[in-house]
Scaffold this active site. Structure first.
Site, PDB file in Angstrom:
ATOM      1  N   CYS A   1       0.819  -1.219   0.000  1.00  0.00           N
ATOM      2  CA  CYS A   1       0.000   0.000   0.000  1.00  0.00           C
ATOM      3  C   CYS A   1       0.848   1.263   0.000  1.00  0.00           C
ATOM      4  O   CYS A   1       0.330   2.355  -0.180  1.00  0.00           O
ATOM      5  CB  CYS A   1      -0.932   0.010   1.214  1.00  0.00           C
ATOM      6  SG  CYS A   1      -0.033   0.031   2.773  1.00  0.00           S
TER       7      CYS A   1
ATOM      8  N   CYS B   1      -2.648  -3.813   8.358  1.00  0.00           N
ATOM      9  CA  CYS B   1      -2.098  -2.515   8.776  1.00  0.00           C
ATOM     10  C   CYS B   1      -1.348  -2.638  10.102  1.00  0.00           C
ATOM     11  O   CYS B   1      -0.388  -1.898  10.342  1.00  0.00           O
ATOM     12  CB  CYS B   1      -3.198  -1.482   8.889  1.00  0.00           C
ATOM     13  SG  CYS B   1      -4.204  -1.324   7.390  1.00  0.00           S
TER      14      CYS B   1
END
Ligand code: FES
Length: 126
Positions: free
Chosen positions: A33, A102
């Site tokens: 990402c 994350c």
């Protein structure tokens, strides 16, 4: 979609900033990402006496890095190495499935920083 704890750490992240003379500083990125964490540790007698970071990333990256920083503050290096993406997510009351990755950023940054401190790269200058 996010727990109150995630929203709290996202809205009011703990320990943001940088340390002037850290014992170790490491940058870790998620190639998937593009988000990244720069983490600074102050270490005394194998105890983390201060932790600061800068995070460039999504809300979950901010919340998980904030929570992870509180989990290692004042802890031994061995205890810091026990912090994983799962324990960080658990401490936040969980993360949505598509945001679980994350929490890996902060856990990876902590592991990388402690490892770098314990095994500094050899000086290649001659
Ligand atoms: Fe990259 Fe969350 S989307 S860390």
């Amino acid at each position: 979609m996010y727990t109150d704890k995630v929203m709290d750490h996202f809205s009011n992240p703990r320990n943001v900033g940088q340390i002037e003379h850290p014992n170790v500083v490491v940058k870790v990125g998620d190639p998937g990402c593009g988000d990244a964490v720069l983490i600074f540790l102050k270490i005394d007698n194998d105890v983390i006496t201060d932790v600061k970071y800068k995070v460039y990333g999504c809300g979950a990256a901010i919340a998980t890095t904030s929570m992870a920083s509180t989990m290692i503050m004042g802890k031994s290096l061995d205890e810091a190495l026990e912090v994983t993406d799962d324990t960080v997510a658990e401490a936040l009351g969980g993360l949505p499935e598509n945001k679980m990755h994350c929490s890996n950023l902060a856990a990876t940054a902590i592991r990388a920083a402690v490892t770098r401190y314990l095994h500094p790269p050899e000086n290649t200058e001659s």
